[in-house]
Design an enzyme around this catalytic site. Structure first.
Site, PDB file in Angstrom:
ATOM      1  N   LEU A  33      41.825  31.827   4.499  1.00 54.01           N
ATOM      2  CA  LEU A  33      40.766  30.855   4.833  1.00 54.01           C
ATOM      3  C   LEU A  33      39.484  31.573   5.282  1.00 54.01           C
ATOM      4  O   LEU A  33      39.026  31.412   6.418  1.00 54.01           O
ATOM      5  CB  LEU A  33      41.233  29.830   5.875  1.00 54.01           C
ATOM      6  N   THR A  98      40.254  43.772   0.692  1.00 59.66           N
ATOM      7  CA  THR A  98      41.079  42.691   0.109  1.00 59.66           C
ATOM      8  C   THR A  98      41.389  42.961  -1.366  1.00 59.66           C
ATOM      9  O   THR A  98      42.534  42.831  -1.803  1.00 59.66           O
ATOM     10  CB  THR A  98      40.348  41.339   0.265  1.00 59.66           C
ATOM     11  N   THR A 130      38.670  39.820 -13.855  1.00 60.15           N
ATOM     12  CA  THR A 130      37.401  39.312 -14.358  1.00 60.15           C
ATOM     13  C   THR A 130      36.942  40.095 -15.585  1.00 60.15           C
ATOM     14  O   THR A 130      37.324  41.260 -15.754  1.00 60.15           O
ATOM     15  CB  THR A 130      36.324  39.416 -13.254  1.00 60.15           C
ATOM     16  N   ASP A 131      36.081  39.480 -16.400  1.00 57.73           N
ATOM     17  CA  ASP A 131      35.488  40.223 -17.525  1.00 57.73           C
ATOM     18  C   ASP A 131      34.462  41.244 -17.022  1.00 57.73           C
ATOM     19  O   ASP A 131      34.046  42.130 -17.771  1.00 57.73           O
ATOM     20  CB  ASP A 131      34.854  39.269 -18.550  1.00 57.73           C
ATOM     21  N   GLU A 132      34.074  41.124 -15.734  1.00 61.18           N
ATOM     22  CA  GLU A 132      33.051  42.042 -15.215  1.00 61.18           C
ATOM     23  C   GLU A 132      33.552  43.482 -15.144  1.00 61.18           C
ATOM     24  O   GLU A 132      32.753  44.409 -15.048  1.00 61.18           O
ATOM     25  CB  GLU A 132      32.547  41.561 -13.849  1.00 61.18           C
ATOM     26  N   TYR A 154      31.773  44.753  -6.486  1.00 61.56           N
ATOM     27  CA  TYR A 154      32.790  43.721  -6.770  1.00 61.56           C
ATOM     28  C   TYR A 154      33.617  44.094  -7.996  1.00 61.56           C
ATOM     29  O   TYR A 154      34.851  44.146  -7.938  1.00 61.56           O
ATOM     30  CB  TYR A 154      32.120  42.361  -6.987  1.00 61.56           C
ATOM     31  N   LYS A 158      37.655  45.072  -8.440  1.00 53.12           N
ATOM     32  CA  LYS A 158      38.596  44.348  -9.314  1.00 53.12           C
ATOM     33  C   LYS A 158      39.202  45.308 -10.349  1.00 53.12           C
ATOM     34  O   LYS A 158      40.381  45.235 -10.670  1.00 53.12           O
ATOM     35  CB  LYS A 158      37.890  43.184 -10.020  1.00 53.12           C
TER      36      LYS A 158
HETATM   37  N1  LIG Z   1      34.948  32.352 -10.071  1.00 54.26           N
HETATM   38  C1  LIG Z   1      34.824  33.054 -11.189  1.00 54.26           C
HETATM   39  O1  LIG Z   1      33.941  32.790 -12.014  1.00 54.26           O
HETATM   40  C2  LIG Z   1      35.771  34.173 -11.487  1.00 54.26           C
HETATM   41  C3  LIG Z   1      35.646  34.843 -12.706  1.00 54.26           C
HETATM   42  C4  LIG Z   1      36.523  35.874 -13.001  1.00 54.26           C
HETATM   43  C5  LIG Z   1      37.534  36.209 -12.113  1.00 54.26           C
HETATM   44  N2  LIG Z   1      37.642  35.560 -10.932  1.00 54.26           N
HETATM   45  C6  LIG Z   1      38.719  35.959 -10.008  1.00 54.26           C
HETATM   46  O2  LIG Z   1      39.513  34.813  -9.743  1.00 54.26           O
HETATM   47  C7  LIG Z   1      40.027  34.879  -8.400  1.00 54.26           C
HETATM   48  C8  LIG Z   1      39.666  33.591  -7.670  1.00 54.26           C
HETATM   49  O3  LIG Z   1      38.250  33.428  -7.681  1.00 54.26           O
HETATM   50  P1  LIG Z   1      37.545  32.178  -6.981  1.00 54.26           P
HETATM   51  O4  LIG Z   1      36.251  31.977  -7.665  1.00 54.26           O
HETATM   52  O5  LIG Z   1      38.510  31.061  -6.872  1.00 54.26           O
HETATM   53  O6  LIG Z   1      37.277  32.789  -5.542  1.00 54.26           O
HETATM   54  P2  LIG Z   1      36.864  32.073  -4.186  1.00 54.26           P
HETATM   55  O7  LIG Z   1      35.929  33.011  -3.508  1.00 54.26           O
HETATM   56  O8  LIG Z   1      36.450  30.661  -4.421  1.00 54.26           O
HETATM   57  O9  LIG Z   1      38.240  32.010  -3.374  1.00 54.26           O
HETATM   58  C9  LIG Z   1      38.904  33.150  -2.907  1.00 54.26           C
HETATM   59  C10 LIG Z   1      39.987  32.695  -1.932  1.00 54.26           C
HETATM   60  O10 LIG Z   1      40.677  33.867  -1.481  1.00 54.26           O
HETATM   61  C11 LIG Z   1      40.872  33.765  -0.071  1.00 54.26           C
HETATM   62  N3  LIG Z   1      40.960  35.119   0.474  1.00 54.26           N
HETATM   63  C12 LIG Z   1      39.967  36.045   0.542  1.00 54.26           C
HETATM   64  N4  LIG Z   1      40.422  37.164   1.121  1.00 54.26           N
HETATM   65  C13 LIG Z   1      41.726  36.951   1.412  1.00 54.26           C
HETATM   66  C14 LIG Z   1      42.739  37.747   1.997  1.00 54.26           C
HETATM   67  N5  LIG Z   1      42.508  38.991   2.417  1.00 54.26           N
HETATM   68  N6  LIG Z   1      43.988  37.213   2.126  1.00 54.26           N
HETATM   69  C15 LIG Z   1      44.235  35.949   1.724  1.00 54.26           C
HETATM   70  N7  LIG Z   1      43.310  35.150   1.166  1.00 54.26           N
HETATM   71  C16 LIG Z   1      42.074  35.647   1.015  1.00 54.26           C
HETATM   72  C17 LIG Z   1      39.664  32.994   0.427  1.00 54.26           C
HETATM   73  O11 LIG Z   1      39.910  32.381   1.678  1.00 54.26           O
HETATM   74  C18 LIG Z   1      39.433  31.989  -0.690  1.00 54.26           C
HETATM   75  O12 LIG Z   1      40.144  30.790  -0.461  1.00 54.26           O
HETATM   76  C19 LIG Z   1      39.414  36.128  -7.776  1.00 54.26           C
HETATM   77  O13 LIG Z   1      40.358  37.164  -7.852  1.00 54.26           O
HETATM   78  C20 LIG Z   1      38.231  36.455  -8.660  1.00 54.26           C
HETATM   79  O14 LIG Z   1      37.959  37.838  -8.688  1.00 54.26           O
HETATM   80  C21 LIG Z   1      36.779  34.564 -10.585  1.00 54.26           C
END
Ligand SMILES: NC(=O)c1ccc[n+]([C@@H]2O[C@H](COP(=O)([O-])OP(=O)(O)OC[C@H]3O[C@@H](n4cnc5c(N)ncnc54)[C@H](O)[C@@H]3O)[C@@H](O)[C@H]2O)c1
Length: 350
Positions: A33, A98, A130-132, A154, A158
């Site tokens: 959270l 993280t 991620t694609d990044e 970032y 990843k």
């Molecule tokens: N959003 C995008 O466009 C996107 C694109 C490619 C990949 N991703 C990947 O998808 C995953 C989810 O992305 P998102 O957009 O839902 O992220 P987000 O930032 O909305 O949510 C991340 C969640 O992880 C929790 N969190 C963070 N650190 C934590 C820890 N140490 N222990 C437990 N919980 C923790 C946070 O509380 C949050 O609820 C990530 O791994 C991200 O790299 C996201």
């Protein structure tokens, strides 16, 4: 199946959990959270007896080990991460902790638990990436064979995690899968990311910042399509494989901002073109990748997945949802939790 989802109170994790429960799975959501979490996104399913929640940090090995023993998951989805590129420029430490150390902790605790339980059959660890990690591509599209060339703290964090997951599979035979997806959009995304920021600024009639010349190209994936892809991977993805997931929807940032502005005007009955006037070009993000695009042929052929929601329909659904969240957006803007520029180095801020 019994699914352990980390980061399930975030944007993509909450969409995955809502869909997984609708498909009849049981879910344990482990989330620290952080500021990015929004438990409201799970309010509708909070009372479901197949759903449970634990507030914990994925870096806490003892708690992770205990949860694995108690819940005995068939699948672990790791979505817990620090995710905002601009924040990673200001403070990479939280991302290293993280996104890299946390993944190492999860890999080790899951591997130890599998050895203890003596039952590796069928278990899968799914790392959401991620694609990044692939950097920027001038033409064509990334696929699973593209070289890793991360450019931001970032994406480097990843990419590091993906390398660990790959090594755990190759070295220990740990049954892991990696998915690399493009930019997700949809309801419940924290309004520091591109699309919700545009809607929030347009709604509040504030300047809408576009980085650099706005000609950077991104591929956009509707979050429910991503959740569908992840559940297909959980059902029939192969250990040791990587799957690229994309939305077949590439657009420049400036064109996307204009499209979202026009939708806001339409929905609010504003004069056509009014919100576009708020667009303001600002200093570019350091290390900003020019173009991403994803070739998702592998997951389409192997698992029958394809993006079901086209960009136009997805944007309408997204903008309508955010326009219904005015109170939340105003609260975040008022107390400074969203809407201010991050990720500029000190000298550029002056
Ligand atoms: N959003 C995008 O466009 C996107 C694109 C490619 C990949 N991703 C990947 O998808 C995953 C989810 O992305 P998102 O957009 O839902 O992220 P987000 O930032 O909305 O949510 C991340 C969640 O992880 C929790 N969190 C963070 N650190 C934590 C820890 N140490 N222990 C437990 N919980 C923790 C946070 O509380 C949050 O609820 C990530 O791994 C991200 O790299 C996201």
């Amino acid at each position: 199946m019994r699914l352990l989802v980390t980061g399930g109170a975030g944007f993509i994790g909450s969409a995955l959990i809502r869909r997984a429960l609708a498909q009849g799975h049981s879910v344990l959501n482990i989330d620290k959270l952080t500021y990015a979490a929004n438990p409201d996104s799970l309010a509708a399913i909070a009372g479901d007896e197949r759903y449970s929640f634990l507030q914990a940090d994925i870096c806490d090995g003892a708690t992770m080990a205990e949860s694995l023993r108690a819940f005995r998951p068939d699948r672990v989805f790791n979505l817990a991460a620090e995710t905002h590129v601009d924040r990673s420029i200001d403070d990479p430490q939280a991302f290293i902790r993280t996104n890299i150390n946390g993944v190492h902790t999860l890999l080790d605790t899951c591997r130890t638990w599998l050895q203890e339980a003596g039952d590796e059959d069928g278990f899968r660890f799914i790392q959401i990436s991620t694609d990044e990690v692939y950097g920027s591509i001038a033409s064509g599209a990334f696929n699973e064979a593209s070289p890793y060339q991360p450019n931001s703290p970032y994406s480097a964090s990843k990419a590091s995690a993906d390398m660990l997951v790959r090594a755990w599979h190759r070295t220990y035979g740990f049954p892991a899968i990696i998915t690399n997806c493009s930019n997700n959009y949809g309801p419940w995304q924290f309004p520091e990311k591109f699309i919700p920021t545009i809607v929030m600024k347009a709604l509040r009639e504030e300047a809408i910042p576009i980085y650099g010349d706005g000609q950077q190209v991104r591929d956009w994936l509707f979050v429910d399509d991503h959740a569908d892809a992840l559940l297909r991977v959980a059902n029939s993805g192969e250990a040791g494989e990587t799957y690229c997931v994309g939305g077949d929807a590439t657009m420049t940032n400036l064109d996307l901002a204009r499209t979202v502005c026009d939708l806001v005007d339409d929905r609010l009955g504003r004069e056509a073109g009014a919100s576009r006037q708020l667009i303001e070009m600002v200093a570019d993000r350091p290390g900003h990748d020019q173009r991403y695009a994803i070739d998702h042929a592998k997951i389409t052929e192997a698992l029958g997945w394809h993006p079901a929601c086209d960009l136009k329909e997805g944007l309408v659904r997204t903008v309508d949802w955010y326009l219904g969240q005015g109170e939340w957006l105003n609260r975040l803007a008022a107390d400074g939790r969203a809407g201010s520029r991050l990720g500029l180095m000190q000298e550029e801020r002056k």
